[in-house]
Scaffold this motif. Structure first.
Motif, short mmCIF file in Angstrom:
data_model
loop_
_atom_site.label_atom_id
_atom_site.label_comp_id
_atom_site.label_asym_id
_atom_site.label_seq_id
_atom_site.Cartn_x
_atom_site.Cartn_y
_atom_site.Cartn_z
N SER A 125 59.31 43.16 67.53
CA SER A 125 58.18 42.39 67.72
C SER A 125 58.55 41.03 67.94
O SER A 125 57.73 40.23 68.65
CB SER A 125 57.35 42.48 66.46
OG SER A 125 58.17 41.91 65.34
N PRO A 179 58.02 39.53 71.99
CA PRO A 179 56.66 39.72 72.23
C PRO A 179 56.49 40.23 73.61
O PRO A 179 55.47 41.12 73.95
CB PRO A 179 56.01 38.57 71.99
CG PRO A 179 56.69 37.33 72.06
CD PRO A 179 58.17 37.95 71.69
N GLN A 222 53.91 37.03 68.77
CA GLN A 222 53.93 38.52 68.49
C GLN A 222 52.46 38.99 67.86
O GLN A 222 52.34 40.14 68.09
CB GLN A 222 55.16 38.92 67.98
CG GLN A 222 55.17 38.44 66.33
CD GLN A 222 56.28 38.84 65.68
OE1 GLN A 222 56.54 39.86 65.31
NE2 GLN A 222 57.23 37.86 65.60
#
Length: 497
Positions: free
Chosen positions: A120, A123, A204
Motif C-alpha cells: 500500500s 499507491p 495510499q
C-alpha cells in the motif's frame, strides 16, 4: 487453472520480507506468483547470498522473479526516505512496472494473470492494476492499530491533534485505547504535511478505501478491537499473520541450522552465522540487539548504547550495520570489511569480548528462535515485533520513527511483554545507565517471559487449522481462485538467474 498473482513490494527490507513469506504461503496453495524486485535490490540480494544459496528461483516452487528499474543509479544512497529516492519510486519505478505488466498481458501464455498484490506504500500499484483491469489487493505492512489511526486521520486533524496537543490523551479513535501524544506515528507527531512518510500514507488512502480486500501481517486476537473497528470501513480486511516460515510455529520446532535458511530468503545484507556463538551461551541469557534495516542513529546515541550494554554485564548479540550511524556510509553487504572502532567507546570490544558479539547483519528469525536468546532490544519495526511475538521473546523497545512509537505502546501497554526506555536529557538521548537498567530488568522478568509465551500460544492457535489467520488465509485463497484471469506470458525472462 491456477490463479496467477503479481506481487510488488515497496523496495525496502521491511516490505520485501513479509511479502515473500506471503508469496510462499500462497504458492504452497498452488497459486503462481510473479515477484517484482528492483534491479538494484536484486543485485544486493545476489551479492548477499553469495554461493550459499545461488540463484533466487526454485524450479520446483511456484514463485518466479522479475526485476524493474527504480530510476536511480546504483551508487545512489538508498539508506533513507530521501526526496530523490521517493520521487524515483513514484515515477520511474511506476513506469517500468507498468511496462512490465503491459508486456506480460499482451503476450499469450498460461496461466494468465488474475490479480496484483502491492504494498500500500506504493499507491500507484492500485492505479496501474486498475488501468489493466486487474483486481488489486493492497498489503498493509504495519499494525492494524496504525491502519486505524491513519483511516481516522481527518478525525485527528479535526480534534487539533496534528500535531498533538502537548497535554491530554488521544482517547477518541475507534477501536484504540487512550494514547499519549508520544504514542502516535512520528509524522502525526510532527504535524508536517510535507513529510515524505506522511505523503506516502495520505496517497495510499484512496486505494485502501476502494479496495475489496486488504491483507495484513498481524493476528486478529492481538488487535481484535482495532480489527473490528476497521471492518466497519473495510469489511474484507484479512489478518493473515504472522508471515514467518511455518516451521517456526509448529509446536517446539525451531530450526537451528544456518544452512537451512529458506532458499527464497531475500535479504539485502549478507547474514553472519552467529549460531555457534549463541550455542555457547546459557538458555535465555543473551540480549539480541537490532534496529532494523533503515534506522540511523546518532554517534552519541550509539556510544550510549554501547555503554549500556557494557554496564549491564549481560551477554549480547548486536547487529551493527555499516550504515547505522552515518548516511554517508557506502552500502555494502560484506561481513568482513567493517571497522567498529570509529563509533564505539574506547576499549568496548576488549571489555565485552567474552560476552558480546557484533555482526553487520544476522538471520533474525533463527536468532530469535534460539534458546539462548532471552530478550530483544529493538527499534520496534512491525516485522521485528511480529517475529518477536511469534517466538515468545520479550522486548525493550527503542522507536526510531514512523509508526514504531505506536508499536511500542502495543508491546508495553497492551500486551505487557516489553519495556520502554526513559530519557533523562532534553535532547532525548537515552543514557547508558538507563539502557543497562532496562536490559537487566528485561532479562530477569519471569512474569514478562511467561506473558510472551502466552502470546506465542495465541499466535500458534491463530495459524492452526480453524484459527483466525488460517481462516482468513483460506478465504483469501478462495477469493483468488474465483477471480477472472488476464493473459500473461510466463516465458518472459526474469533476468535473476
Amino acid at each position: 487453472m491456477a490463479p496467477h498473482v503479481v506481487v510488488i513490494p515497496y523496495p525496502v527490507q521491511g516490505h520485501i520480507n513479509p511479502l515473500i513469506r506471503l508469496s510462499e504461503k500462497l504458492a504452497s496453495q498452488g497459486i503462481i506468483i510473479t515477484f517484482v524486485n528492483t534491479d538494484f535490490n536484486h543485485s544486493r540480494m545476489m551479492k548477499a547470498r553469495n554461493a550459499r544459496h545461488g540463484m533466487l528461483e526454485d524450479p520446483s516452487f511456484n514463485i518466479r522473479f522479475v526485476k524493474v528499474s527504480d530510476g536511480l543509479p546504483f551508487d545512489f544512497k538508498r539508506t533513507s526516505f530521501s526526496k530523490g529516492a521517493f520521487d524515483a519510486l513514484m515515477t520511474t519505478m511506476r513506469a517500468s512496472t507498468e511496462d512490465l505488466l503491459q508486456k506480460l498481458l499482451t503476450q499469450s501464455c498460461e496461466p494468465p494473470v488474475s490479480c496484483v498484490i502491492g504494498s500500500s506504500f506504493l499507491p500507484w500499484t492500485f492505479d496501474v492494476a486498475k488501468k489493466f483491469g486487474l483486481p488489486f489487493v493492497p498489503f498493509w505492512s504495519q499494525a492494524v492499530s496504525v491502519h486505524v489511526i491513519y483511516r481516522y486521520l481527518s478525525m485527528i486533524i479535526d480534534n487539533g491533534d496534528f500535531p498533538p496537543k502537548k497535554q491530554g490523551m488521544i482517547d477518541y479513535i475507534p477501536g484504540l485505547p487512550p494514547m499519549q501524544p508520544e504514542d502516535l506515528p512520528s509524522d502525526i507527531q510532527s504535524g508536517d504535511p510535507s513529510n515524505i512518510i506522511h505523503q506516502l500514507v495520505v496517497q495510499q488512502l484512496p486505494a485502501l478505501k476502494e479496495a475489496t480486500w486488504i491483507i495484513s501481517n498481524t493476528v486478529y486476537e492481538l488487535e481484535s478491537q482495532a480489527s473490528d473497528a476497521l471492518k466497519e470501513l473495510s469489511p474484507l480486511f484479512g489478518s493473515i499473520g504472522p508471515l514467518i516460515p511455518s516451521i517456526y510455529l509448529e509446536g517446539e520446532g525451531k530450526p537451528q541450522d544456518f544452512s537451512i535458511v529458506s532458499p527464497r530468503s531475500l535479504s539485502l545484507w549478507a547474514e553472519s552465522n552467529c549460531l555457534p556463538w549463541l550455542d555457547s551461551k546459557p538458555e535465555r541469557s543473551v540480549l539480541y540487539v537490532s534496529f532494523g534495516s533503515l534506522a540511523q542513529i546518532s554517534k552519541v546515541q550509539v556510544h550510549e548504547i554501547a555503554i549500556g550494554l557494557m554496564e549491564s554485564e549481560q551477554a549480547f548479540l548486536w547487529v551493527n550495520r555499516p550504515d547505522l550511524v552515518s548516511s554517508e556510509a557506502e552500502t555494502t553487504t560484506s561481513t568482513t570489511d567493517y571497522n567498529y572502532d570509529d563509533i564505539l567507546p574506547e576499549g568496548f570490544l576488549e571489555k565485552t569480548k567474552d560476552r558480546g558479539l557484533l555482526v553487520p547483519w544476522s538471520p533474525q528469525i533463527l536468532v530469535l528462535s534460539h534458546p539462548s536468546v532471552g530478550g530483544f532490544f529493538t527499534h520496534g519495526g512491525w516485522n521485528s515485533t511480529v517475529e518477536s511475538l511469534s517466538l515468545g521473546v520479550p522486548m525493550l523497545v527503542f522507536p526510531q520513527g514512523v509508526e514504531q512509537s505506536t508499536n511500542r505502546m502495543l508491546v508495553v501497554n497492551q500486551w505487557k511483554i516489553g519495556l520502554r526506555l526513559d530519557s533523562c536529557r532534553d535532547d532525548a538521548i537515552i543514557e547508558g545507565a538507563e539502557i543497562a537498567r532496562c536490559v537487566r530488568a528485561l532479562l530477569k522478568d519471569e512474569e514478562m517471559r511467561k506473558r510472551s509465551s502466552e502470546v506465542r500460544e495465541t499466535i500458534m492457535k491463530a495459524v492452526g487449522e480453524g484459527g483466525s489467520s488460517w481462516k482468513n488465509t483460506k478465504d483469501f485463497v478462495d477469493y483468488l481462485v474465483l477471480l477472472p484471469t488476464k493473459k500473461m506470458d510466463l516465458s518472459l525472462e526474469s533476468g535473476l538467474n
